[in-house]
Design a protein around this motif. Structure first.
Motif, PDB file in Angstrom:
ATOM      1  N   VAL A 336       7.635   4.749   4.251  1.00 50.88           N
ATOM      2  CA  VAL A 336       7.076   3.403   4.399  1.00 50.88           C
ATOM      3  C   VAL A 336       6.483   3.331   5.802  1.00 50.88           C
ATOM      4  O   VAL A 336       7.196   3.515   6.792  1.00 50.88           O
ATOM      5  CB  VAL A 336       8.145   2.319   4.207  1.00 50.88           C
ATOM      6  N   THR A 338       3.946   1.808   9.058  1.00 48.24           N
ATOM      7  CA  THR A 338       3.348   0.649   9.734  1.00 48.24           C
ATOM      8  C   THR A 338       1.843   0.804   9.860  1.00 48.24           C
ATOM      9  O   THR A 338       1.150  -0.170  10.168  1.00 48.24           O
ATOM     10  CB  THR A 338       3.917   0.494  11.152  1.00 48.24           C
ATOM     11  N   SER A 383       9.738  -6.123  11.688  1.00 54.64           N
ATOM     12  CA  SER A 383      10.286  -5.296  10.611  1.00 54.64           C
ATOM     13  C   SER A 383      11.627  -5.890  10.197  1.00 54.64           C
ATOM     14  O   SER A 383      12.454  -6.225  11.057  1.00 54.64           O
ATOM     15  CB  SER A 383      10.490  -3.847  11.082  1.00 54.64           C
ATOM     16  N   ASP A 433      16.337  -2.107   1.429  1.00 54.44           N
ATOM     17  CA  ASP A 433      15.010  -2.710   1.392  1.00 54.44           C
ATOM     18  C   ASP A 433      14.430  -2.726   2.800  1.00 54.44           C
ATOM     19  O   ASP A 433      15.145  -2.958   3.781  1.00 54.44           O
ATOM     20  CB  ASP A 433      15.108  -4.139   0.844  1.00 54.44           C
ATOM     21  N   LEU A 434      13.103  -2.507   2.898  1.00 59.04           N
ATOM     22  CA  LEU A 434      12.387  -2.537   4.178  1.00 59.04           C
ATOM     23  C   LEU A 434      11.068  -3.268   3.993  1.00 59.04           C
ATOM     24  O   LEU A 434      10.322  -2.965   3.057  1.00 59.04           O
ATOM     25  CB  LEU A 434      12.125  -1.115   4.691  1.00 59.04           C
ATOM     26  N   ASN A 435      10.785  -4.231   4.883  1.00 60.67           N
ATOM     27  CA  ASN A 435       9.568  -5.036   4.785  1.00 60.67           C
ATOM     28  C   ASN A 435       8.918  -5.140   6.152  1.00 60.67           C
ATOM     29  O   ASN A 435       9.520  -5.628   7.108  1.00 60.67           O
ATOM     30  CB  ASN A 435       9.914  -6.431   4.246  1.00 60.67           C
ATOM     31  N   GLN A 436       7.661  -4.683   6.235  1.00 60.62           N
ATOM     32  CA  GLN A 436       6.871  -4.767   7.473  1.00 60.62           C
ATOM     33  C   GLN A 436       5.517  -5.416   7.192  1.00 60.62           C
ATOM     34  O   GLN A 436       4.534  -5.167   7.889  1.00 60.62           O
ATOM     35  CB  GLN A 436       6.658  -3.356   8.048  1.00 60.62           C
ATOM     36  N   THR A 437       5.446  -6.278   6.174  1.00 61.23           N
ATOM     37  CA  THR A 437       4.157  -6.775   5.684  1.00 61.23           C
ATOM     38  C   THR A 437       3.573  -7.905   6.510  1.00 61.23           C
ATOM     39  O   THR A 437       2.458  -8.339   6.210  1.00 61.23           O
ATOM     40  CB  THR A 437       4.301  -7.241   4.225  1.00 61.23           C
ATOM     41  N   SER A 444       5.851  -1.779   2.692  1.00 63.94           N
ATOM     42  CA  SER A 444       7.189  -2.203   2.274  1.00 63.94           C
ATOM     43  C   SER A 444       7.716  -1.188   1.270  1.00 63.94           C
ATOM     44  O   SER A 444       6.973  -0.372   0.714  1.00 63.94           O
ATOM     45  CB  SER A 444       7.152  -3.602   1.651  1.00 63.94           C
ATOM     46  N   TRP A 446      11.626  -0.082  -1.227  1.00 62.61           N
ATOM     47  CA  TRP A 446      13.056  -0.199  -1.493  1.00 62.61           C
ATOM     48  C   TRP A 446      13.514   1.042  -2.236  1.00 62.61           C
ATOM     49  O   TRP A 446      12.696   1.808  -2.769  1.00 62.61           O
ATOM     50  CB  TRP A 446      13.381  -1.471  -2.287  1.00 62.61           C
ATOM     51  N   THR A 471       7.405   2.249  -3.089  1.00 60.03           N
ATOM     52  CA  THR A 471       6.701   2.001  -1.828  1.00 60.03           C
ATOM     53  C   THR A 471       5.391   1.270  -2.107  1.00 60.03           C
ATOM     54  O   THR A 471       4.794   1.400  -3.183  1.00 60.03           O
ATOM     55  CB  THR A 471       6.376   3.309  -1.084  1.00 60.03           C
ATOM     56  N   ASN A 473       2.350   0.951   0.520  1.00 60.87           N
ATOM     57  CA  ASN A 473       1.713   1.121   1.823  1.00 60.87           C
ATOM     58  C   ASN A 473       0.279   0.594   1.807  1.00 60.87           C
ATOM     59  O   ASN A 473      -0.414   0.688   0.784  1.00 60.87           O
ATOM     60  CB  ASN A 473       1.720   2.595   2.236  1.00 60.87           C
TER      61      ASN A 473
END
Length: 495
Positions: A336, A338, A383, A433-437, A444, A446, A471, A473
């Motif tokens: 994921v 940036t 993030s 879960d990861l969210n950088q939107t 993002s 999971w 993912t 991206n």
């Protein structure tokens, strides 16, 4: 045989020495008898020792003297795992005179008095006075990973890799001074990881502290503070891998820690990690963490934790681009991202921990947030990550929770396979879960993981993880939504 040889020796000595051939007086005769008795005792003790070595090796170990078996934090083994034996076994016959002779022989053969204490696969060496300790250490983590099901063939990879290949040492002088150093060779090059010196002491009963200085591993989050050889999954959660200072898991600095019966707190001040750059200033990172066990019994623990950091970047390291593992470490196409991000000034992050165990069942939830500051008037970005993990030991073993550090450590396997038992078998599951939107180029993702860990003993394990990942991206070679599966396995030895 011994008496015959001794008698012949005395006869030859008497013939060769005129003064002895003469009739001795009472005092001389007593002296000769005493010398002969001592010689016979010495030879008898030596013969008994040679004949008894095999039996002594098979017998129960003889406890070392108190000065040699003084408690030390160098060895992490349980009493059942320890075995203390001198380098030169000393037999102690019942008689005082024979005991002194045997000890004299042992002292001549082992003049240093060094003893060895066997713990997790390798010995801990103790000086005769108990002041100095030394222990080699290391870890071997070998992985294989296969990803499939992606819409992009470039992500469907099968790879192998060494998650860790470390050699190091640790030791201490007295009860206060200690040190540790490790180097990693997993990428086929030398990378200095842990390298520090420290001082520890007790403030009062139940209240202790230590201060470490050098190249330090972060104390940040539950899995972020757990070593790569102790994580219940093949890779740490997204909270540990994404909500992190830009410099990574290590930095050169100082870390005081305070320990009490139900928790600990730490404060870390570091610059950059080990590098060869001395032409510009280092970055600066303040990091703090505390954990508390409001419930702590022999088979149950409740864990609460909080942590945070503030980082000012070096002028030479202003790139904030991050590609975070989501479905396996050894698939470089599966991340994921940036997107490209230059001109960073600093980062700030914080997180919370909640979990614990009861009997063989454990659960842990973590959440964290990282804010990155950019220069040139551009908007900052955030993030966010969270995870829920759990496990159950079907063999009834307790989870390897370390209440002193608030992290996972090496397990205490009740019935190791090398002793004829089943080892410890653990079933695990996790969602992360990861969210950088909020960043225009941020992605993002999971992942849901199920796994099984088989601990052959307290320092050898086999691990298998099945991961379903997703993912999304916005930049890079693999954009848009994509999903698939990864199957990973590991063989690990820690010593």
């Amino acid at each position: 045989m011994i008496l015959l040889r001794t008698g012949c020796g005395l006869l030859a000595l008497a013939i060769a020495t005129p003064s002895l051939a003469q009739t001795p007086d009472a005092a001389e005769l007593a002296r000769l008898v005493q010398a002969q008795a001592a010689q016979i005792a010495t030879l008898q003790a030596r013969l008994d020792r040679l004949e008894g070595q095999q039996a002594a090796a098979a017998a129960a170990p003889v406890p070392a003297p108190a000065a040699q078996a003084a408690p030390t934090q160098v060895a992490q083994a349980t009493p059942e795992q320890r075995r203390t034996v001198p380098f030169a076994p000393q037999l102690a016959p019942p008689g005082p005179a024979e005991r002194n002779v045997a000890q004299a022989i042992a002292a001549r053969e082992n003049p240093s008095g060094v003893t060895t204490e066997w713990g997790s696969g390798l010995p801990v060496f103790h000086s005769a006075d108990g002041v100095y300790t030394f222990k080699p250490r290391g870890r071997i983590l070998a992985d294989v990973s296969s990803s499939f099901g992606s819409k992009s063939d470039g992500r469907n990879l099968t790879t192998t890799g060494m998650r860790a290949l470390r050699l190091g040492l640790e030791g201490g002088v007295g009860t206060h001074f200690f040190y540790q150093m490790e180097a990693d060779f997993s990428e086929n090059e030398v990378d200095v990881v842990t390298a520090f010196m420290g001082w520890r002491n007790r403030i009062s009963p139940g209240l202790e502290y230590d201060v470490r200085a050098g190249h330090l591993f972060n104390d940040r989050g539950f899995e972020g503070s757990t070593g790569s050889d102790s994580t219940p999954f093949l890779e740490r959660t997204t909270v540990a891998t994404a909500i992190i200072p830009q410099r990574g898991f290590y930095g050169i600095g100082i870390m005081p820690r305070l320990f009490w019966k139900t928790g600990h707190a730490s404060l870390t001040v570091t610059g950059d990690r080990v590098d060869g750059t001395q032409t510009v200033s280092d970055g600066r990172t303040f990091l703090a963490r505390a954990h508390w066990n409001p419930i702590k019994t022999d088979n149950a623990v409740l864990h609460l934790g909080a942590w945070g950091f503030d980082e000012s970047l070096s002028p030479a390291a202003t790139t904030l681009t991050r590609n975070t593992v989501i479905g396996g470490r050894f698939n470089g196409a599966l991340r994921v991202s940036t997107g490209p991000l230059l001109g960073g000034k600093g980062t700030t992050g914080y997180g919370l921990e909640l979990g614990g165990y009861r009997g063989p069942l454990w659960i842990m939830a973590e959440a964290g947030r990282r804010d990155a500051q950019l220069d040139g008037g551009r908007p900052d970005f955030t993030s966010k990550a969270w995870s829920v993990s759990g496990g159950f030991f079907i063999t009834g073993d307790l989870p390897p929770y370390n209440p002193r550090l608030g992290a996972f450590g090496q397990p205490k396997v009740k019935r190791p396979t090398f002793d004829g038992g089943p080892g410890a078998i653990e079933l695990t599951a996790r969602y992360e879960d990861l969210n950088q939107t909020d960043l225009l180029t941020g992605g993002s993702g999971w992942a849901a993981t199920v796994g099984v860990n088989w601990y052959l003993n307290s320092f050898t394990r086999l691990q298998l993880n099945g991961i379903h990942w997703y993912t999304n991206n916005r930049t890079g070679d693999y954009t848009g939504g994509d999903s698939g599966e990864t199957l990973s396995a590991r063989v690990a030895v820690t010593f």
